[in-house]
Design an enzyme around this catalytic site. Sequence first.
Site, PDB file in Angstrom:
ATOM      1  N   GLY A   4      57.468 -37.303 -41.364  1.00  0.00           N
ATOM      2  CA  GLY A   4      58.231 -36.117 -41.751  1.00  0.00           C
ATOM      3  C   GLY A   4      58.479 -36.055 -43.246  1.00  0.00           C
ATOM      4  O   GLY A   4      58.099 -36.974 -43.995  1.00  0.00           O
ATOM      5  N   ARG A   5      59.080 -34.952 -43.654  1.00  0.00           N
ATOM      6  CA  ARG A   5      59.297 -34.711 -45.089  1.00  0.00           C
ATOM      7  C   ARG A   5      60.760 -34.376 -45.329  1.00  0.00           C
ATOM      8  O   ARG A   5      61.360 -33.621 -44.578  1.00  0.00           O
ATOM      9  CB  ARG A   5      58.382 -33.578 -45.556  1.00  0.00           C
ATOM     10  CG  ARG A   5      56.914 -33.906 -45.309  1.00  0.00           C
ATOM     11  CD  ARG A   5      55.989 -32.877 -45.888  1.00  0.00           C
ATOM     12  NE  ARG A   5      56.168 -32.659 -47.294  1.00  0.00           N
ATOM     13  CZ  ARG A   5      55.723 -33.443 -48.266  1.00  0.00           C
ATOM     14  NH1 ARG A   5      55.053 -34.534 -47.960  1.00  0.00           N
ATOM     15  NH2 ARG A   5      55.947 -33.157 -49.532  1.00  0.00           N
TER      16      ARG A   5
ATOM     17  N   ALA B 168      53.702 -23.510 -45.687  1.00  0.00           N
ATOM     18  CA  ALA B 168      53.479 -22.736 -46.913  1.00  0.00           C
ATOM     19  C   ALA B 168      53.747 -21.247 -46.688  1.00  0.00           C
ATOM     20  O   ALA B 168      54.363 -20.581 -47.528  1.00  0.00           O
ATOM     21  CB  ALA B 168      52.055 -22.958 -47.396  1.00  0.00           C
TER      22      ALA B 168
ATOM     23  N   HIS C 160      31.646  -9.428 -28.215  1.00  0.00           N
ATOM     24  CA  HIS C 160      30.859 -10.539 -27.670  1.00  0.00           C
ATOM     25  C   HIS C 160      29.688 -10.827 -28.623  1.00  0.00           C
ATOM     26  O   HIS C 160      29.056  -9.883 -29.102  1.00  0.00           O
ATOM     27  CB  HIS C 160      30.294 -10.144 -26.303  1.00  0.00           C
ATOM     28  CG  HIS C 160      29.372 -11.165 -25.720  1.00  0.00           C
ATOM     29  ND1 HIS C 160      29.834 -12.302 -25.104  1.00  0.00           N
ATOM     30  CD2 HIS C 160      28.016 -11.225 -25.693  1.00  0.00           C
ATOM     31  CE1 HIS C 160      28.795 -13.014 -24.700  1.00  0.00           C
ATOM     32  NE2 HIS C 160      27.685 -12.382 -25.049  1.00  0.00           N
TER      33      HIS C 160
HETATM   34  C1  LIG Z   1      49.645 -33.236 -46.513  1.00  0.00           C
HETATM   35  C2  LIG Z   1      50.256 -31.886 -46.310  1.00  0.00           C
HETATM   36  C3  LIG Z   1      49.508 -30.883 -45.735  1.00  0.00           C
HETATM   37  C4  LIG Z   1      50.068 -29.623 -45.547  1.00  0.00           C
HETATM   38  N1  LIG Z   1      49.302 -28.664 -44.970  1.00  0.00           N
HETATM   39  C5  LIG Z   1      49.831 -27.447 -44.774  1.00  0.00           C
HETATM   40  C6  LIG Z   1      49.054 -26.426 -44.178  1.00  0.00           C
HETATM   41  O1  LIG Z   1      47.905 -26.634 -43.826  1.00  0.00           O
HETATM   42  N2  LIG Z   1      49.626 -25.199 -43.993  1.00  0.00           N
HETATM   43  C7  LIG Z   1      50.914 -24.955 -44.363  1.00  0.00           C
HETATM   44  O2  LIG Z   1      51.393 -23.825 -44.174  1.00  0.00           O
HETATM   45  N3  LIG Z   1      51.672 -25.908 -44.939  1.00  0.00           N
HETATM   46  C8  LIG Z   1      51.163 -27.138 -45.152  1.00  0.00           C
HETATM   47  N4  LIG Z   1      51.936 -28.107 -45.727  1.00  0.00           N
HETATM   48  C9  LIG Z   1      53.329 -27.784 -46.081  1.00  0.00           C
HETATM   49  C10 LIG Z   1      53.383 -27.004 -47.376  1.00  0.00           C
HETATM   50  O3  LIG Z   1      52.728 -27.732 -48.398  1.00  0.00           O
HETATM   51  C11 LIG Z   1      54.843 -26.762 -47.761  1.00  0.00           C
HETATM   52  O4  LIG Z   1      55.513 -26.147 -46.687  1.00  0.00           O
HETATM   53  C12 LIG Z   1      54.960 -25.861 -48.966  1.00  0.00           C
HETATM   54  O5  LIG Z   1      54.312 -26.426 -50.081  1.00  0.00           O
HETATM   55  C13 LIG Z   1      56.444 -25.656 -49.294  1.00  0.00           C
HETATM   56  O6  LIG Z   1      56.559 -24.897 -50.444  1.00  0.00           O
HETATM   57  P1  LIG Z   1      57.830 -25.087 -51.399  1.00  0.00           P
HETATM   58  O7  LIG Z   1      57.673 -24.077 -52.468  1.00  0.00           O
HETATM   59  O8  LIG Z   1      59.067 -25.114 -50.594  1.00  0.00           O
HETATM   60  O9  LIG Z   1      57.695 -26.569 -51.995  1.00  0.00           O
HETATM   61  P2  LIG Z   1      56.553 -27.265 -52.853  1.00  0.00           P
HETATM   62  O10 LIG Z   1      55.236 -26.630 -52.654  1.00  0.00           O
HETATM   63  O11 LIG Z   1      56.715 -28.722 -52.566  1.00  0.00           O
HETATM   64  O12 LIG Z   1      56.992 -26.974 -54.340  1.00  0.00           O
HETATM   65  C14 LIG Z   1      58.178 -27.491 -54.890  1.00  0.00           C
HETATM   66  C15 LIG Z   1      57.970 -27.677 -56.388  1.00  0.00           C
HETATM   67  O13 LIG Z   1      59.230 -27.872 -57.023  1.00  0.00           O
HETATM   68  C16 LIG Z   1      59.099 -28.891 -57.999  1.00  0.00           C
HETATM   69  N5  LIG Z   1      60.430 -29.487 -58.257  1.00  0.00           N
HETATM   70  C17 LIG Z   1      61.129 -30.335 -57.453  1.00  0.00           C
HETATM   71  N6  LIG Z   1      62.323 -30.631 -58.006  1.00  0.00           N
HETATM   72  C18 LIG Z   1      62.388 -29.952 -59.162  1.00  0.00           C
HETATM   73  C19 LIG Z   1      63.363 -29.844 -60.207  1.00  0.00           C
HETATM   74  N7  LIG Z   1      64.524 -30.507 -60.146  1.00  0.00           N
HETATM   75  N8  LIG Z   1      63.082 -29.044 -61.263  1.00  0.00           N
HETATM   76  C20 LIG Z   1      61.910 -28.377 -61.328  1.00  0.00           C
HETATM   77  N9  LIG Z   1      60.943 -28.442 -60.404  1.00  0.00           N
HETATM   78  C21 LIG Z   1      61.180 -29.219 -59.331  1.00  0.00           C
HETATM   79  C22 LIG Z   1      58.121 -29.862 -57.352  1.00  0.00           C
HETATM   80  O14 LIG Z   1      57.531 -30.700 -58.322  1.00  0.00           O
HETATM   81  C23 LIG Z   1      57.127 -28.895 -56.722  1.00  0.00           C
HETATM   82  O15 LIG Z   1      56.106 -28.538 -57.607  1.00  0.00           O
HETATM   83  C24 LIG Z   1      51.406 -29.366 -45.952  1.00  0.00           C
HETATM   84  C25 LIG Z   1      52.155 -30.381 -46.545  1.00  0.00           C
HETATM   85  C26 LIG Z   1      51.596 -31.622 -46.719  1.00  0.00           C
HETATM   86  C27 LIG Z   1      52.418 -32.693 -47.363  1.00  0.00           C
END
Ligand SMILES: Cc1cc2nc3c(=O)[nH]c(=O)nc-3n(C[C@H](O)[C@H](O)[C@H](O)COP(=O)(O)OP(=O)(O)OC[C@H]3O[C@@H](n4cnc5c(N)ncnc54)[C@H](O)[C@@H]3O)c2cc1C
Length: 342
Positions: free
Chosen positions: A147-148, A196, A321
């Site tokens: 998990g994350r 995502a 089909h």
């Molecule tokens: C291996 C893997 C495979 C995945 N495959 C899929 C998939 O196939 N399909 C799908 O829908 N989802 C997938 N996911 C999930 C998806 O990547 C996430 O749900 C998505 O990236 C979340 O977007 P977010 O903007 O919340 O966070 P993120 O994309 O993690 O972006 C957050 C950003 O904020 C930055 N940050 C953090 N703290 C700070 C701070 N204090 N100041 C400034 N910047 C900061 C980080 O460095 C990062 O760049 C996968 C995840 C993983 C780990």
Amino acid sequence: MRTGEGVQTVETKNIIVATGSVARMLPGLEPDPKTILTNVEILDMRAIPKSMVVIGSGAVGSEFASMFNRFGTKVTLLEMLPRIVPFEDEEVSKERERLFKKSGIRVETGAHAEKLERSEGGVRITVTLSNGKQEVLAADKVLVGVGRKPVTDDIGLETTRVETDRGFIKVDPDQQTAEPGIYAIGDVVAGTPQLAHVATKEGMVAVAHIAGKPVERLNRMRIPSCTYTEPGIASVGLAEAEARARGYKVKVGKFAFMPNSMASILGRHNGFVKVVSDETYGEILGVHIIGPLAWELIPEAVAAMSAEATVETIMNMIHAHPTLHEAVGEAFNNIYGLAINA
Ligand SMILES: Cc1cc2nc3c(=O)[nH]c(=O)nc-3n(C[C@H](O)[C@H](O)[C@H](O)COP(=O)(O)OP(=O)(O)OC[C@H]3O[C@@H](n4cnc5c(N)ncnc54)[C@H](O)[C@@H]3O)c2cc1C
């Protein structure tokens, strides 16, 4: 929160917190590029390991287990819960386990990884199996896919009225937190899956609310979820057990890919489409697919559910089909035993 030199203060009316998530580790462990990996270190590997233990069978664990098995690695998949891909419909979990085992992956459910130790040339994992027996597994690498966790420590939330639940930020349907003007989207949000496309939609909702523009809010029942194993998994809406628990008059239609022509053309016959519906009004409650390119098939179900189409709509819809989509049409027809190619 950082203070001091180089720190700038920016004034703004609204803030969107989108700091995402990082991989959870087992207590007391740190990942390293050689033996104990998360989804970060595993992508930096330069050679295919001979053996790998994967802890956790969610999307990340199952996808890497599937991928490395196909690369020729001897894979063992450990899941603490009674079934793998535990957020999917139970029949999908069962089929995924059957197919993983058929492809040579050792799958242990109800298995608790107790201890990880680096050893010469690899790692040793002490695991308590579902029968209560302990076993020590040796492997070149272990992938921890348990998990994350949200990145919400140390960003100053404690100085606001923002409410959290185990680190996840609580929001209202406009993505606004308990502190007016502070929004949260994506993996930090409590109660929505870490995907995502969920983050994208939540971002659109937050921005529209800030701009005072109309927008349709996120509907949890319309979120597609895809797991990129071979064969693939894709689903939307309620699993059969969830639908029954909510008191629906459940009627299920299922159709295997075996008699599907495009599956024959592709040479990929494993899996099925399963539709969960409510008999009362023909409402589509959920669609669950395990099979070839499952992720390309699920949008039909999402569109139908978003348009509040009934099962009859998809039953009567003409599916071209030969396509994999024919299996979706057949599963809908099979709710009433009307599939043609069964
Ligand atoms: C291996 C893997 C495979 C995945 N495959 C899929 C998939 O196939 N399909 C799908 O829908 N989802 C997938 N996911 C999930 C998806 O990547 C996430 O749900 C998505 O990236 C979340 O977007 P977010 O903007 O919340 O966070 P993120 O994309 O993690 O972006 C957050 C950003 O904020 C930055 N940050 C953090 N703290 C700070 C701070 N204090 N100041 C400034 N910047 C900061 C980080 O460095 C990062 O760049 C996968 C995840 C993983 C780990």
